[in-house]
Design an enzyme around this catalytic site. Structure first.
Site, PDB file in Angstrom:
ATOM      1  N   ARG A  23     -18.573  42.728 -63.389  1.00 20.60           N
ATOM      2  CA  ARG A  23     -17.729  42.727 -64.573  1.00 20.60           C
ATOM      3  C   ARG A  23     -16.315  42.255 -64.222  1.00 20.60           C
ATOM      4  O   ARG A  23     -15.331  42.837 -64.651  1.00 20.60           O
ATOM      5  CB  ARG A  23     -17.639  44.139 -65.198  1.00 20.60           C
ATOM      6  CG  ARG A  23     -18.883  44.578 -65.936  1.00 20.60           C
ATOM      7  CD  ARG A  23     -18.941  43.920 -67.295  1.00 20.60           C
ATOM      8  NE  ARG A  23     -20.231  44.171 -67.939  1.00 20.60           N
ATOM      9  CZ  ARG A  23     -20.437  45.164 -68.789  1.00 20.60           C
ATOM     10  NH1 ARG A  23     -19.474  45.985 -69.091  1.00 20.60           N
ATOM     11  NH2 ARG A  23     -21.613  45.309 -69.323  1.00 20.60           N
ATOM     12  N   ARG A  27     -12.135  43.522 -69.790  1.00 26.03           N
ATOM     13  CA  ARG A  27     -11.002  44.079 -70.520  1.00 26.03           C
ATOM     14  C   ARG A  27      -9.815  44.469 -69.654  1.00 26.03           C
ATOM     15  O   ARG A  27      -8.747  44.731 -70.170  1.00 26.03           O
ATOM     16  CB  ARG A  27     -11.481  45.277 -71.347  1.00 26.03           C
ATOM     17  CG  ARG A  27     -12.307  44.827 -72.527  1.00 26.03           C
ATOM     18  CD  ARG A  27     -12.957  45.976 -73.251  1.00 26.03           C
ATOM     19  NE  ARG A  27     -14.087  46.483 -72.478  1.00 26.03           N
ATOM     20  CZ  ARG A  27     -15.036  47.262 -72.974  1.00 26.03           C
ATOM     21  NH1 ARG A  27     -14.974  47.660 -74.219  1.00 26.03           N
ATOM     22  NH2 ARG A  27     -16.027  47.668 -72.221  1.00 26.03           N
ATOM     23  N   ARG A  36     -10.532  36.610 -75.860  1.00 27.36           N
ATOM     24  CA  ARG A  36     -11.459  37.337 -76.730  1.00 27.36           C
ATOM     25  C   ARG A  36     -10.879  37.506 -78.129  1.00 27.36           C
ATOM     26  O   ARG A  36     -11.593  37.399 -79.127  1.00 27.36           O
ATOM     27  CB  ARG A  36     -11.806  38.705 -76.152  1.00 27.36           C
ATOM     28  CG  ARG A  36     -13.131  39.166 -76.718  1.00 27.36           C
ATOM     29  CD  ARG A  36     -13.440  40.586 -76.376  1.00 27.36           C
ATOM     30  NE  ARG A  36     -12.733  41.483 -77.263  1.00 27.36           N
ATOM     31  CZ  ARG A  36     -12.915  42.771 -77.319  1.00 27.36           C
ATOM     32  NH1 ARG A  36     -13.778  43.338 -76.501  1.00 27.36           N
ATOM     33  NH2 ARG A  36     -12.255  43.518 -78.147  1.00 27.36           N
ATOM     34  N   ASP A  73     -23.810  37.985 -71.524  1.00 23.75           N
ATOM     35  CA  ASP A  73     -24.268  39.375 -71.532  1.00 23.75           C
ATOM     36  C   ASP A  73     -25.778  39.385 -71.393  1.00 23.75           C
ATOM     37  O   ASP A  73     -26.446  38.431 -71.808  1.00 23.75           O
ATOM     38  CB  ASP A  73     -23.869  40.077 -72.835  1.00 23.75           C
ATOM     39  CG  ASP A  73     -23.985  41.585 -72.663  1.00 23.75           C
ATOM     40  OD1 ASP A  73     -23.049  42.198 -72.136  1.00 23.75           O
ATOM     41  OD2 ASP A  73     -25.045  42.141 -73.009  1.00 23.75           O
ATOM     42  N   TYR A 151     -32.764  48.842 -74.394  1.00 25.66           N
ATOM     43  CA  TYR A 151     -31.979  48.526 -75.601  1.00 25.66           C
ATOM     44  C   TYR A 151     -32.883  48.071 -76.740  1.00 25.66           C
ATOM     45  O   TYR A 151     -32.644  48.388 -77.905  1.00 25.66           O
ATOM     46  CB  TYR A 151     -30.953  47.426 -75.291  1.00 25.66           C
ATOM     47  CG  TYR A 151     -29.834  47.886 -74.400  1.00 25.66           C
ATOM     48  CD1 TYR A 151     -28.743  48.585 -74.921  1.00 25.66           C
ATOM     49  CD2 TYR A 151     -29.849  47.634 -73.031  1.00 25.66           C
ATOM     50  CE1 TYR A 151     -27.707  49.005 -74.103  1.00 25.66           C
ATOM     51  CE2 TYR A 151     -28.823  48.059 -72.205  1.00 25.66           C
ATOM     52  CZ  TYR A 151     -27.755  48.746 -72.751  1.00 25.66           C
ATOM     53  OH  TYR A 151     -26.743  49.165 -71.937  1.00 25.66           O
TER      54      TYR A 151
HETATM   55  O1  CP3 Z   1     -19.509  40.639 -64.566  1.00 25.63           O
HETATM   56  C1  CP3 Z   1     -19.093  39.840 -65.430  1.00 25.63           C
HETATM   57  O2  CP3 Z   1     -17.906  39.646 -65.693  1.00 25.63           O
HETATM   58  C2  CP3 Z   1     -20.100  38.970 -66.152  1.00 25.63           C
HETATM   59  C3  CP3 Z   1     -20.294  39.301 -67.501  1.00 25.63           C
HETATM   60  C4  CP3 Z   1     -21.202  40.464 -67.884  1.00 25.63           C
HETATM   61  C5  CP3 Z   1     -21.001  41.159 -69.082  1.00 25.63           C
HETATM   62  N1  CP3 Z   1     -22.054  41.981 -69.285  1.00 25.63           N
HETATM   63  C6  CP3 Z   1     -19.862  40.976 -69.978  1.00 25.63           C
HETATM   64  C7  CP3 Z   1     -19.528  42.062 -70.879  1.00 25.63           C
HETATM   65  C8  CP3 Z   1     -22.346  40.966 -67.299  1.00 25.63           C
HETATM   66  C9  CP3 Z   1     -22.956  40.640 -65.954  1.00 25.63           C
HETATM   67  C10 CP3 Z   1     -22.899  41.925 -68.203  1.00 25.63           C
HETATM   68  C11 CP3 Z   1     -24.176  42.611 -67.991  1.00 25.63           C
HETATM   69  C12 CP3 Z   1     -24.509  43.773 -68.826  1.00 25.63           C
HETATM   70  N2  CP3 Z   1     -24.349  43.953 -70.172  1.00 25.63           N
HETATM   71  C13 CP3 Z   1     -25.196  44.902 -68.331  1.00 25.63           C
HETATM   72  C14 CP3 Z   1     -25.667  45.042 -66.915  1.00 25.63           C
HETATM   73  C15 CP3 Z   1     -24.550  45.222 -65.956  1.00 25.63           C
HETATM   74  C16 CP3 Z   1     -23.964  46.585 -65.928  1.00 25.63           C
HETATM   75  O3  CP3 Z   1     -22.730  46.677 -66.148  1.00 25.63           O
HETATM   76  O4  CP3 Z   1     -24.678  47.521 -65.640  1.00 25.63           O
HETATM   77  C17 CP3 Z   1     -25.394  45.788 -69.414  1.00 25.63           C
HETATM   78  C18 CP3 Z   1     -26.058  47.126 -69.340  1.00 25.63           C
HETATM   79  C19 CP3 Z   1     -24.862  45.163 -70.569  1.00 25.63           C
HETATM   80  C20 CP3 Z   1     -24.894  45.676 -71.992  1.00 25.63           C
HETATM   81  C21 CP3 Z   1     -23.518  45.849 -72.483  1.00 25.63           C
HETATM   82  N3  CP3 Z   1     -22.663  44.819 -72.803  1.00 25.63           N
HETATM   83  C22 CP3 Z   1     -22.808  47.069 -72.630  1.00 25.63           C
HETATM   84  C23 CP3 Z   1     -23.367  48.440 -72.400  1.00 25.63           C
HETATM   85  C24 CP3 Z   1     -21.490  46.731 -73.023  1.00 25.63           C
HETATM   86  C25 CP3 Z   1     -20.314  47.651 -73.229  1.00 25.63           C
HETATM   87  C26 CP3 Z   1     -20.065  47.948 -74.642  1.00 25.63           C
HETATM   88  C27 CP3 Z   1     -18.697  48.598 -74.796  1.00 25.63           C
HETATM   89  O5  CP3 Z   1     -18.115  48.356 -75.846  1.00 25.63           O
HETATM   90  O6  CP3 Z   1     -18.247  49.304 -73.887  1.00 25.63           O
HETATM   91  C28 CP3 Z   1     -21.420  45.328 -73.123  1.00 25.63           C
HETATM   92  C29 CP3 Z   1     -20.247  44.530 -73.508  1.00 25.63           C
HETATM   93  C30 CP3 Z   1     -19.673  43.654 -72.455  1.00 25.63           C
HETATM   94  N4  CP3 Z   1     -20.372  42.766 -71.699  1.00 25.63           N
HETATM   95  C31 CP3 Z   1     -18.289  43.518 -72.126  1.00 25.63           C
HETATM   96  C32 CP3 Z   1     -18.186  42.513 -71.166  1.00 25.63           C
HETATM   97  C33 CP3 Z   1     -16.939  41.943 -70.556  1.00 25.63           C
HETATM   98  C34 CP3 Z   1     -17.163  44.241 -72.802  1.00 25.63           C
HETATM   99  C35 CP3 Z   1     -16.997  43.559 -74.129  1.00 25.63           C
HETATM  100  C36 CP3 Z   1     -15.603  43.510 -74.610  1.00 25.63           C
HETATM  101  O7  CP3 Z   1     -14.887  42.548 -74.280  1.00 25.63           O
HETATM  102  O8  CP3 Z   1     -15.245  44.417 -75.366  1.00 25.63           O
END
Ligand code: CP3
Length: 343
Positions: A23, A27, A36, A73, A151
């Site tokens: 990640r 944020r 974003r 994602d 999911y």
């Molecule tokens: O690492 C990176 O920067 C690459 C981008 C990446 C994202 N998601 C961007 C993201 C990667 C590799 C993921 C994978 C992902 N997404 C996983 C597996 C990795 C892990 O962290 O275990 C999972 C379980 C998800 C599903 C998901 N997407 C969740 C649970 C969330 C959080 C929701 C929240 O509001 O807290 C996301 C959103 C997400 N994906 C964000 C990012 C940067 C945050 C979104 C934002 O900008 O608000």
């Protein structure tokens, strides 16, 4: 070329131990928040190759990681299989029509047809490769079929996994059908990411720990290995990183044709080295909350260097960075990994 990172994944000796952060675009970076905000919402950002490319490259320039991870994602996969994904502010991802029976599964698009709909991901990869410095690698990724299925079945994130576990124990045939259909899509999806230009594959099984150890192979690991086997047969030069989070009880049973095992922060690195260090390169595994303190970060990086000795190791966090970590602390982590390993 991105040779150092790829060489390190294959266990070759490298001049220093490379580092990236899970990640890493996110944020905690004001530059990410700005892009974003322009995109309107998170999914728009995933769908916009130009902006997704921009936020992929930000951490390379700002914090100096050795590899970029594609900005996307894991949930774009079920979205393009025909499930309606949304991100609800403060609540996380949601699918309005979760998969609970065979008829629900039958209406989903499968295989190459679904993978072909993810054109914005492949376009993003092509743009990144045009702009990424020669000495940096690009990591593409997918969710493991199990993590995606949690999911798809629950319809949202869950603490108990009760709906998928009810299926696991009372209708395992249906769960296997879901996992098999997702696996087929993921094989084509990762192949298309490779053809678009990624240098490394990572498979995230973020919710591995929800499965009891005696069932983990049956419901998750074997599907991840099936994906790795498919990719390795065609693209042996592309390293594969497996990241199953929180399964120390399964380390004795880990098998398969892949290159790097991502160790999460709850598994002691010395234990992972003893069990898997001769078979796989190990990635990890600082507890991400250590990033709140520079002293705690340095202490952990030095300890990891002592355990791994700069061999068959890639520095990383043991899961994703949190949004309120100061950028300078993230930079400090990268600098310390480079310092102790001699860059
Ligand atoms: O690492 C990176 O920067 C690459 C981008 C990446 C994202 N998601 C961007 C993201 C990667 C590799 C993921 C994978 C992902 N997404 C996983 C597996 C990795 C892990 O962290 O275990 C999972 C379980 C998800 C599903 C998901 N997407 C969740 C649970 C969330 C959080 C929701 C929240 O509001 O807290 C996301 C959103 C997400 N994906 C964000 C990012 C940067 C945050 C979104 C934002 O900008 O608000």
């Amino acid at each position: 070329m991105n040779k150092i990172f790829v060489d390190a994944c294959f266990g070759k000796e490298t001049p220093y131990t490379p580092v990236w952060m899970m990640r890493q675009a996110g944020r905690y970076l004001p530059e990410y928040m700005e892009v974003r905000a322009q995109a309107g919402n998170f999914l728009n950002l995933c769908h916009d190759p130009k902006k997704a490319c921009e936020v992929t490259l930000q951490p390379v320039d700002i914090i100096g990681v050795d590899a970029a991870i594609l900005f996307s994602d894991i949930l774009v996969i079920p979205d393009e299989m025909g499930m309606d994904l949304s991100f609800v502010k403060g609540e996380g991802p949601k699918f309005s029509d979760p998969i609970r029976c065979e008829a629900d599964l039958d209406r989903l698009i499968g295989g190459e047809e679904a993978a072909s709909k993810l054109t914005y991901v492949y376009d993003t990869i092509k743009l990144i490769k045009e702009q990424l410095a020669e000495d940096k690698a690009l990591i593409g990724f997918t969710g493991a079929p199990w993590t995606l299925a949690t999911y798809m079945i629950e319809g949202e994130g869950t603490k108990t996994y009760n709906i998928c576990k009810k299926m696991m124990y009372s209708n395992p045939e249906l769960l296997h059908k879901i996992l098999a259909k997702v696996t087929e899509v993921v094989k084509f999806y990762m192949e298309k990411q490779i053809l678009a230009g990624i240098d490394v594959v990572q498979i995230f099984d973020s919710w591995a720990a929800a499965i009891e150890p005696s069932k983990y192979d049956e419901f998750s690991w074997k599907y991840m290995v099936e994906i790795a086997d498919y990719l390795k047969a065609k693209y042996p030069h592309i390293p594969i990183i497996m990241f199953p989070k929180g399964i120390p009880a399964f380390l004795d049973k880990v098998y398969g044709n892949f290159d790097v095992f991502g160790v999460d922060w709850s598994t002691p690195m010395a234990y992972a080295k003893e069990k898997l260090g001769s078979k796989y390169v190990l990635q990890g595994n600082m507890e991400p909350c250590r990033l709140y303190s520079k002293e705690s970060t340095t202490e952990c990086v030095e300890a990891l260097q002592n355990i791994m000795g700069g061999k068959r190791h890639i520095f990383n966090l043991g899961h994703g960075i949190l949004p309120d970590v100061p950028v300078e602390n993230a930079k400090h982590f990268i600098n310390e990994c480079h310092r102790v390993s001699g860059k």
